[in-house]
Motif scaffolding. Structure first.
Motif, PDB file in Angstrom:
ATOM      1  N   PRO A   1       0.854  -1.196   0.000  1.00 41.08           N
ATOM      2  CA  PRO A   1       0.000   0.000   0.000  1.00 41.08           C
ATOM      3  C   PRO A   1       0.892   1.249   0.000  1.00 41.08           C
ATOM      4  CG  PRO A   1      -0.399  -1.451   1.915  1.00 41.08           C
ATOM      5  CD  PRO A   1       0.904  -1.832   1.318  1.00 41.08           C
TER       6      PRO A   1
ATOM      7  N   ALA B   1      -0.388   4.486  -0.905  1.00 38.82           N
ATOM      8  CA  ALA B   1      -1.283   5.604  -1.213  1.00 38.82           C
ATOM      9  C   ALA B   1      -1.347   6.645  -0.099  1.00 38.82           C
ATOM     10  CB  ALA B   1      -2.684   5.065  -1.496  1.00 38.82           C
ATOM     11  N   GLY B   2      -0.579   6.436   0.982  1.00 38.16           N
ATOM     12  CA  GLY B   2      -0.612   7.394   2.096  1.00 38.16           C
ATOM     13  C   GLY B   2      -0.067   8.755   1.661  1.00 38.16           C
ATOM     14  N   LEU B   3      -0.395   9.787   2.435  1.00 33.07           N
ATOM     15  CA  LEU B   3      -0.011  11.149   2.041  1.00 33.07           C
ATOM     16  C   LEU B   3       1.394  11.535   2.498  1.00 33.07           C
ATOM     17  CD1 LEU B   3      -3.410  12.939   2.741  1.00 33.07           C
ATOM     18  CD2 LEU B   3      -2.478  12.167   0.539  1.00 33.07           C
ATOM     19  N   GLY B   4       1.929  10.807   3.472  1.00 28.52           N
ATOM     20  CA  GLY B   4       3.297  11.084   3.915  1.00 28.52           C
ATOM     21  C   GLY B   4       3.461  12.441   4.553  1.00 28.52           C
ATOM     22  N   THR B   5       2.484  12.875   5.341  1.00 25.26           N
ATOM     23  CA  THR B   5       2.526  14.237   5.892  1.00 25.26           C
ATOM     24  C   THR B   5       3.666  14.430   6.892  1.00 25.26           C
ATOM     25  OG1 THR B   5       0.925  13.597   7.583  1.00 25.26           O
ATOM     26  CG2 THR B   5       0.050  14.651   5.610  1.00 25.26           C
ATOM     27  N   ARG B   6       4.131  13.324   7.498  1.00 25.94           N
ATOM     28  CA  ARG B   6       5.211  13.490   8.480  1.00 25.94           C
ATOM     29  C   ARG B   6       6.528  13.861   7.824  1.00 25.94           C
ATOM     30  NH1 ARG B   6       5.113   7.952  11.202  1.00 25.94           N
ATOM     31  NH2 ARG B   6       4.071   7.467   9.253  1.00 25.94           N
TER      32      ARG B   6
ATOM     33  N   LYS C   1       6.721   9.630  -0.658  1.00 29.79           N
ATOM     34  CA  LYS C   1       7.731   9.337   0.373  1.00 29.79           C
ATOM     35  C   LYS C   1       8.448   8.023   0.064  1.00 29.79           C
ATOM     36  CE  LYS C   1       4.560   7.187   3.682  1.00 29.79           C
ATOM     37  NZ  LYS C   1       4.078   7.095   5.044  1.00 29.79           N
TER      38      LYS C   1
ATOM     39  N   GLN D   1      -6.056   3.550  -4.949  1.00 28.47           N
ATOM     40  CA  GLN D   1      -6.973   3.605  -3.818  1.00 28.47           C
ATOM     41  C   GLN D   1      -8.028   4.707  -4.010  1.00 28.47           C
ATOM     42  OE1 GLN D   1      -5.199   4.479   0.001  1.00 28.47           O
ATOM     43  NE2 GLN D   1      -6.982   3.752   1.118  1.00 28.47           N
TER      44      GLN D   1
ATOM     45  N   PRO E   1      -7.463   8.370   0.245  1.00 27.99           N
ATOM     46  CA  PRO E   1      -6.735   7.743   1.358  1.00 27.99           C
ATOM     47  C   PRO E   1      -7.634   7.528   2.580  1.00 27.99           C
ATOM     48  CG  PRO E   1      -6.077  10.050   1.132  1.00 27.99           C
ATOM     49  CD  PRO E   1      -7.114   9.788   0.077  1.00 27.99           C
ATOM     50  N   LYS E   2      -8.374   6.418   2.566  1.00 20.24           N
ATOM     51  CA  LYS E   2      -9.336   6.154   3.652  1.00 20.24           C
ATOM     52  C   LYS E   2      -8.773   5.232   4.711  1.00 20.24           C
ATOM     53  CE  LYS E   2     -13.671   6.526   1.093  1.00 20.24           C
ATOM     54  NZ  LYS E   2     -14.818   5.703   0.655  1.00 20.24           N
ATOM     55  N   GLY E   3      -7.469   4.976   4.653  1.00 23.10           N
ATOM     56  CA  GLY E   3      -6.863   4.129   5.676  1.00 23.10           C
ATOM     57  C   GLY E   3      -6.222   2.889   5.076  1.00 23.10           C
TER      58      GLY E   3
HETATM   59  P1  UTP Z   1       0.913   5.944   7.606  1.00 18.00           P
HETATM   60  O1  UTP Z   1       0.285   5.787   8.922  1.00 18.00           O
HETATM   61  O2  UTP Z   1       2.410   6.030   7.546  1.00 18.00           O
HETATM   62  O3  UTP Z   1       0.259   7.204   6.906  1.00 18.00           O
HETATM   63  O4  UTP Z   1       0.411   4.754   6.688  1.00 18.00           O
HETATM   64  P2  UTP Z   1       0.772   8.069   5.689  1.00 18.00           P
HETATM   65  O5  UTP Z   1      -0.379   8.858   5.180  1.00 18.00           O
HETATM   66  O6  UTP Z   1       1.478   7.211   4.679  1.00 18.00           O
HETATM   67  O7  UTP Z   1       1.893   9.025   6.308  1.00 18.00           O
HETATM   68  P3  UTP Z   1       1.781  10.236   7.360  1.00 18.00           P
HETATM   69  O8  UTP Z   1       1.395   9.630   8.668  1.00 18.00           O
HETATM   70  O9  UTP Z   1       0.803  11.230   6.825  1.00 18.00           O
HETATM   71  O10 UTP Z   1       3.167  10.802   7.379  1.00 18.00           O
HETATM   72  C1  UTP Z   1       0.910   3.433   6.830  1.00 18.00           C
HETATM   73  C2  UTP Z   1       0.962   2.769   5.470  1.00 18.00           C
HETATM   74  O11 UTP Z   1      -0.332   2.646   4.902  1.00 18.00           O
HETATM   75  C3  UTP Z   1      -0.401   3.256   3.643  1.00 18.00           C
HETATM   76  C4  UTP Z   1       0.757   4.230   3.607  1.00 18.00           C
HETATM   77  O12 UTP Z   1       1.182   4.446   2.276  1.00 18.00           O
HETATM   78  C5  UTP Z   1       1.790   3.525   4.470  1.00 18.00           C
HETATM   79  O13 UTP Z   1       2.499   2.550   3.730  1.00 18.00           O
HETATM   80  N1  UTP Z   1      -1.711   3.917   3.506  1.00 18.00           N
HETATM   81  C6  UTP Z   1      -2.214   4.616   4.556  1.00 18.00           C
HETATM   82  C7  UTP Z   1      -2.409   3.801   2.321  1.00 18.00           C
HETATM   83  O14 UTP Z   1      -1.948   3.164   1.346  1.00 18.00           O
HETATM   84  N2  UTP Z   1      -3.629   4.404   2.233  1.00 18.00           N
HETATM   85  C8  UTP Z   1      -4.166   5.087   3.275  1.00 18.00           C
HETATM   86  O15 UTP Z   1      -5.308   5.592   3.124  1.00 18.00           O
HETATM   87  C9  UTP Z   1      -3.436   5.200   4.450  1.00 18.00           C
END
Ligand code: UTP
Length: 288
Positions: free
Chosen positions: A10, A12-17, A27, A105, A108-110
């Protein structure tokens, strides 16, 4: 027992950290020494006998797919210049055509929702999930260690690490059963508990082997901690119905989704590299 052939990544997270680095750049494409983070996960999967890599990506993440293409111009130029060793290394790191596929995805719903988005590509067979952010440096690839446990115990297997009690709210935490010090039976899972509510200090990190029924649980789209569809909640509902074990794997894990974890990964991996390690350690000594 069915072989573990597929891994879901997965991404698709936003990588805000990791902002502002991740305003445009995924990221997963940030380099650790000289390889993007995602490549460590793909190499771990390939070295663990995985045949199909399923990326669940999102908007602005197409660079990740491009990275695993055969870069024809680059490869031809290296061949023409006689840089064969480099070319061989790049080819060995590239999945075979068709071995890497991608879906989206859309929102980004989790993490649970991201895994569910791969349901048609996974089909009805046991599969692995690797969170790319959790980079693991291990003598035997972590996923291979887990597959070996799965072949013995059957069912679901997750990677676990002991965390300080004040970090439990960052992880899914295990309620443990029988424990031989390496493999622990999982009796319950709680997502991000406060330290006084945590059933142990054993945290689930980003490696999972799951049976296909988890997709049925994810299909309920139940919202959990942080307003997201959590993989932990779907897994927790399968406990008692299927074998569930945690593996204290051999190796070191770096949380590359976090600034300090990312920096530590770079320092640890650069310091042990035979080519640049000695010179890098000299540089580091100037800063301690
Ligand atoms: P994280 O908790 O690291 O969230 O997701 P994030 O959005 O990637 O990063 P921050 O917290 O904003 O910095 C854990 C994993 O789940 C994936 C992320 O890509 C990461 O591998 N993920 C998370 C998704 O693919 N989709 C989502 O909606 C949420």
């Amino acid at each position: 027992m069915a072989k573990i052939r597929k891994v879901v990544l997965p991404v698709a997270g936003l990588g805000t950290r990791m902002l502002p680095a991740t305003r445009v750049l995924p990221k997963e494409m940030l380099p650790v020494v000289d390889k993007p983070i995602v490549q460590y996960a793909v190499e771990e999967a390939m070295a663990s006998g995985i045949e199909e890599i399923i990326l669940v990506s999102g908007r602005g993440k197409s660079l990740i797919e491009d990275h695993f293409d055969r870069a024809v111009e680059l490869f031809e130029t290296l061949a023409r210049r006689g840089r064969r060793a480099e070319l061989q290394r790049l080819l060995a790191q590239t999945p075979e055509p068709g071995a890497i596929v991608a879906t989206r995805q859309q929102e980004p719903k989790g993490l649970g929702h991201a895994v569910w988005c791969a349901r048609h590509l996974v089909g009805r067979e046991p599969f692995a999930v690797v969170l790319v952010d959790d980079l693991i440096d291990a003598p035997v690839p972590c996923l291979a260690q887990m597959i070996a446990v799965h072949e013995r115990t059957g069912g679901n297997v997750v990677a676990v690490v002991e965390v300080p009690r004040d970090h439990t709210a960052r992880y899914g935490i295990v309620a443990p059963g029988a424990d031989d010090g390496r493999v622990v039976e999982i009796r319950g899972l709680v997502e991000k508990p406060a330290p006084d509510a945590a059933p142990s200090r054993l945290a689930v990190i980003g490696r999972y082997i799951l049976l296909p029924e988890v997709m049925d649980e994810l299909a309920r789209h139940e919202i959990g901690a942080g307003g997201e569809i959590q993989l932990t909640d779907a897994m927790a509902r399968l406990i008692g119905r299927q074998p569930f074990h945690g593996l204290r794997f051999e190796g070191r894990r770096f949380d590359c989704g976090d600034r300090l974890g990312y920096l530590e990964a770079i320092v640890a991996l650069a310091a042990k590299r035979p080519d640049i390690g000695p010179a890098f350690r000299e540089i580091l000594a100037r800063y301690s």
